[in-house]
Enzyme design. Structure first.
Site, PDB file in Angstrom:
ATOM      1  N   LYS A   1      32.351  34.040  24.243  1.00 31.27           N
ATOM      2  CA  LYS A   1      33.247  33.914  24.272  1.00 31.27           C
ATOM      3  C   LYS A   1      33.851  32.359  23.690  1.00 31.27           C
ATOM      4  O   LYS A   1      35.058  33.329  22.706  1.00 31.27           O
ATOM      5  CB  LYS A   1      33.694  33.832  25.739  1.00 31.27           C
ATOM      6  CG  LYS A   1      32.988  34.675  26.931  1.00 31.27           C
ATOM      7  CD  LYS A   1      32.569  33.916  28.347  1.00 31.27           C
ATOM      8  CE  LYS A   1      31.938  35.993  29.050  1.00 31.27           C
ATOM      9  NZ  LYS A   1      31.852  35.127  30.340  1.00 31.27           N
TER      10      LYS A   1
ATOM     11  N   GLN B   1      32.354  30.464  34.971  1.00 28.47           N
ATOM     12  CA  GLN B   1      30.368  32.050  34.423  1.00 28.47           C
ATOM     13  C   GLN B   1      30.080  31.992  35.458  1.00 28.47           C
ATOM     14  O   GLN B   1      29.271  30.496  36.330  1.00 28.47           O
ATOM     15  CB  GLN B   1      30.027  30.981  33.219  1.00 28.47           C
ATOM     16  CG  GLN B   1      28.667  32.239  32.811  1.00 28.47           C
ATOM     17  CD  GLN B   1      29.158  33.437  32.125  1.00 28.47           C
ATOM     18  OE1 GLN B   1      30.451  33.455  32.132  1.00 28.47           O
ATOM     19  NE2 GLN B   1      28.448  34.417  32.696  1.00 28.47           N
TER      20      GLN B   1
ATOM     21  N   ASP C   1      39.714  36.655  35.074  1.00 24.39           N
ATOM     22  CA  ASP C   1      38.607  37.431  35.108  1.00 24.39           C
ATOM     23  C   ASP C   1      39.109  38.382  36.728  1.00 24.39           C
ATOM     24  O   ASP C   1      38.523  38.558  36.519  1.00 24.39           O
ATOM     25  CB  ASP C   1      37.762  36.239  35.873  1.00 24.39           C
ATOM     26  CG  ASP C   1      35.890  36.134  34.762  1.00 24.39           C
ATOM     27  OD1 ASP C   1      36.023  36.812  34.366  1.00 24.39           O
ATOM     28  OD2 ASP C   1      35.559  35.173  35.352  1.00 24.39           O
TER      29      ASP C   1
END
Ligand code: GUN
Length: 296
Positions: free
Chosen positions: A54, A98, A121
């Site tokens: 990422k 994460q 997200d």
């Protein structure tokens, strides 16, 4: 029949180059780069790779990223304090925690503490609600990647029987919600499906999956979708990423299902690369929201 292999890697690179152009224009207009903060707790090897990928993708798209690498012993309160700081930091536009977090951490409380405006997200209850009402602020990265791939491969969903196998909060549930809407990211033909969601308690799973024109496997079990579970000519999207020794495999028995399906995504090189591309998209959108709100 030998299925067409849908090249997610190529489509992801195309989307990333489109985003890089938009980032350039944004930087020229605003004088700042979109910035993603990623929090990684502990040393799960797969999560380390994902977060590193990422960071690299942000940099290639002209975005900034800040990685907060915390020891496995970090507790819930420590994370909540860090999130309070990041939420208030106007130089940070998107925040990603994460997953999975170590089991001693209250994941729900941590995810709920991410400001919905920075929730790239799309995990926050407010953002989930907005998706379900058909007016999304952010689209969740993996489901959005699935819809972009179908759209860009010219595979319509309108009126189509879609069967999603898996009901996770990250993939299955938001995918069901998005396929049901009247408009998708690629317009009306990229939505309006007739959607069925299967899960661990579904009776006669194969009978249900064989109804699918588009079958989406997202249950996290290597090779669980076998050829006899697929209608001849169906499109099969494999969201699974399972480790078998040092090999990555999907939820679909690729070789056997390729003989039945008309199109199929591989693992790796299918949906995975699209997830990162859509995270970049959300980070850019977050930066646009933030800078428009401040009228800078
Ligand atoms: N772990 C596996 N998939 C995801 C994802 O989409 N977002 C985050 N934050 N963690 C993950």
């Amino acid at each position: 029949m030998s299925a067409k292999v849908l090249d997610g890697k190529r489509i992801a690179l195309q989307i990333r180059s489109e985003i890089a152009e938009r980032v350039l224009a944004f930087r020229e207009r605003k004088g700042v780069a979109p910035c993603l903060a990623a929090i990684l707790v502990g040393d799960d090897p797969a999560s380390q790779v994902y977060v590193r990928n990422k960071e690299i993708a942000c940099s290639k798209a002209g975005m900034d990223s800040k990685l907060f690498r915390l020891p496995a012993a970090t507790n819930t309160e420590d994370l909540l304090k860090l999130l309070e700081t990041l939420n208030a930091d106007t130089t940070i536009h998107g925040i990603l925690v994460q997953l999975p977090l170590p089991s001693h951490i209250d994941q729900r409380r941590v995810l709920d503490a991410v400001s919905p405006e920075k929730d790239v997200d799309a995990f926050a209850p407010e953002n989930v609600g907005l998706i379900s009402q058909g007016r999304p602020r952010y689209l969740p990265c993996t489901p959005h990647g699935v819809l972009q791939l179908l759209h860009r491969c010219g595979i319509p969903l309108s009126g189509v029987e879609v069967v999603v196998v898996g009901r996770s909060d990250i993939v299955g549930k938001p995918l069901v919600s998005m396929c049901l809407q009247k408009e998708g990211p690629g317009g009306a033909s990229n939505a309006n499906a007739t959607v069925t969601c299967c899960h661990s308690q579904t009776r006669n799973l194969g009978e249900v999956t064989r109804r699918a024109d588009v079958l989406i496997a997202a249950m996290g079990r290597a090779g669980a979708i076998t050829a006899d579970m697929v209608k001849p000519g169906a499109v099969v999207i494999d969201v699974g990423i399972n480790r078998e020794g040092d090999r990555l495999v999907g939820d679909v028995d690729f070789d056997a299902v390729s003989q039945v399906a008309s199109a199929i995504t591989p693992v790796p090189g299918g949906i995975g690369p699209l997830t990162i591309a859509m995270l970049l998209e959300n980070t850019l959108v977050a930066a646009e929201f933030a800078t428009n709100a401040r009228r800078s």
